[in-house]
Design an enzyme around this catalytic site. Structure first.
Site, PDB file in Angstrom:
ATOM      1  N   ILE A 103       0.866  -1.177   0.000  1.00 51.15           N
ATOM      2  CA  ILE A 103       0.000   0.000   0.000  1.00 51.15           C
ATOM      3  C   ILE A 103       0.904   1.229   0.000  1.00 51.15           C
ATOM      4  CG2 ILE A 103      -1.855   1.235   1.174  1.00 51.15           C
ATOM      5  CD1 ILE A 103      -2.662  -1.572   0.112  1.00 51.15           C
ATOM      6  N   LYS A 104       0.639   2.155  -0.930  1.00 53.41           N
ATOM      7  CA  LYS A 104       1.474   3.355  -1.048  1.00 53.41           C
ATOM      8  C   LYS A 104       0.935   4.474  -0.157  1.00 53.41           C
ATOM      9  CE  LYS A 104       3.378   4.452  -5.214  1.00 53.41           C
ATOM     10  NZ  LYS A 104       3.421   4.687  -6.673  1.00 53.41           N
ATOM     11  N   ILE A 105       1.831   5.036   0.635  1.00 49.81           N
ATOM     12  CA  ILE A 105       1.511   6.175   1.501  1.00 49.81           C
ATOM     13  C   ILE A 105       2.523   7.279   1.214  1.00 49.81           C
ATOM     14  CG2 ILE A 105       1.477   7.006   3.899  1.00 49.81           C
ATOM     15  CD1 ILE A 105       0.529   4.268   4.786  1.00 49.81           C
TER      16      ILE A 105
END
Length: 365
Positions: free
Chosen positions: A141-143
């Protein structure tokens, strides 16, 4: 038969990930071919990539109409579309994920809503929700690595979620990201969990730095540094990486099976036509790193790229480059903050356009 040039990069310890996803590349078998023939070892996506995928053809139209029957929220509808693509891509990379050291590669990345880039709790909550909905070990998951994003990164790692930290431009922020990752692992371990399955990358954006800095250089008599500042910053980031992930604090986690958070080079296509189109890829090939590359740059490298172990060459020059900038009164910290702010905006705009395209498609009779 000549050795494949993209695969040659892997022999120097760097993984090449594709910076692109859409349904056509998965369904046509092209992504599978890139894995088998070019040695592509992962995929990254972002709001701009999905906006292009969804608005440039009719591949998603039927699903949009169908999903609109169960949700009126366009953002929720988008993530349902995206998750399907991410799951299908993740299935293609299972072999890479399970090869050699399990979990070394084979990841597909999905980004949280760009509207949340400056909201800690909302980002952490959405990261957990998407992670559960995708339900695949080989997904990240990209943050965004914004100041408010740091706590969300730590919280997410602390819950055992694989995280791709995006939108990194500055060295101080990168160091803070490594701390968030290590703190998250310590939290997960302290809660009684194993940590060997957690994987993370820190995505350092390159060519955008030069796009902003290069016009300033001529004014300061530093024209010889054009196209060099981003590469110098990346080399210094790798120095930080080596320092952090050999520290005593890290060794305690490594003894428990922890994997280092690899540096990932992003924005590696040359924006300046005066530069070689494989310039950034060639300059930063090195051990335990990832380079996420658009399709056209992969094709360019396969044709005329030069694979060599370059990342740790010219470290003195990298230090000197950043020193010369400082002496000339160019504030790199101010520049990297501006790039972060602009980067958020660059993802917000296509995301707004994407949501509008979904709305328009729903309203077609």
């Amino acid at each position: 038969m000549a050795t494949n040039k993209v695969k040659q990069i892997h022999s120097f310890g760097q993984s090449i990930w594709l910076d692109f996803i859409d349904r056509e590349i998965i369904a046509s078998g092209k992504l599978k071919k890139l894995i088998d023939e070019e040695g592509i070892r992962g995929v990254t996506s972002n709001p701009a990539i999905f906006e292009k995928a969804i608005t440039s053809g009719s591949d998603y139209d039927k699903d949009i109409v169908e999903l609109a029957k169960t949700t009126s929220d366009n953002e929720e509808l988008f993530f349902k579309l995206a998750i399907k693509d991410i799951q299908n891509a993740a299935a293609l990379f299972e072999g890479v994920y399970n090869e050699g050291v399990v979990g070394a590669d084979g990841y597909v990345s999905l980004e949280v809503s760009p509207f949340l880039a400056l909201k800690t709790e909302e980002t952490a909550a959405q990261a957990e929700k998407l992670w559960k909905e995708v339900d695949r070990k080989n997904v990240m998951i990209k943050i965004p690595g914004t100041q408010p994003g740091l706590a969300a990164i730590r919280q997410s790692i602390g819950k055992g979620i694989n995280i791709n930290v995006t939108l990194l431009f500055g060295l101080d922020r990168y160091r803070a990201v490594t701390d968030a990752y290590i703190s998250g692992l310590e939290d997960h371990l302290a809660a009684g969990h194993k940590i060997g399955h957690i994987s993370s990358v820190a995505s350092f954006f390159l060519s955008r730095i030069d796009v902003l800095v290069d016009p300033m250089l001529d004014e300061k008599g530093l024209g010889d540094l054009k196209g060099e500042v981003a590469i110098a910053s990346a080399k210094k980031a790798y120095e930080i990486y080596k320092e952090v992930f050999t520290s005593e604090r890290w060794k305690k986690l490594e003894a428990q099976g922890a994997k280092p958070q690899r540096l990932l080079w992003a924005s590696t296509s040359s924006k300046n036509p005066a530069f070689k189109d494989t310039k950034y890829v060639e300059a930063l090939i090195g051990k335990d790193t990832v380079d996420t590359v658009p399709l056209e740059t992969i094709e360019a490298f396969a044709d005329h790229g030069v694979a060599a172990d370059t990342l740790e060459q010219g470290l003195d020059k990298a230090t000197e480059t950043l020193d010369r900038l400082k002496k000339a009164g160019i504030d790199i910290d101010k520049i990297t903050q501006q790039l972060e702010d602009e980067g958020i905006d660059k993802f917000n705009k296509p995301f707004e356009k994407l949501l509008q395209a979904i709305e328009d498609q729903k309203n077609k009779k």
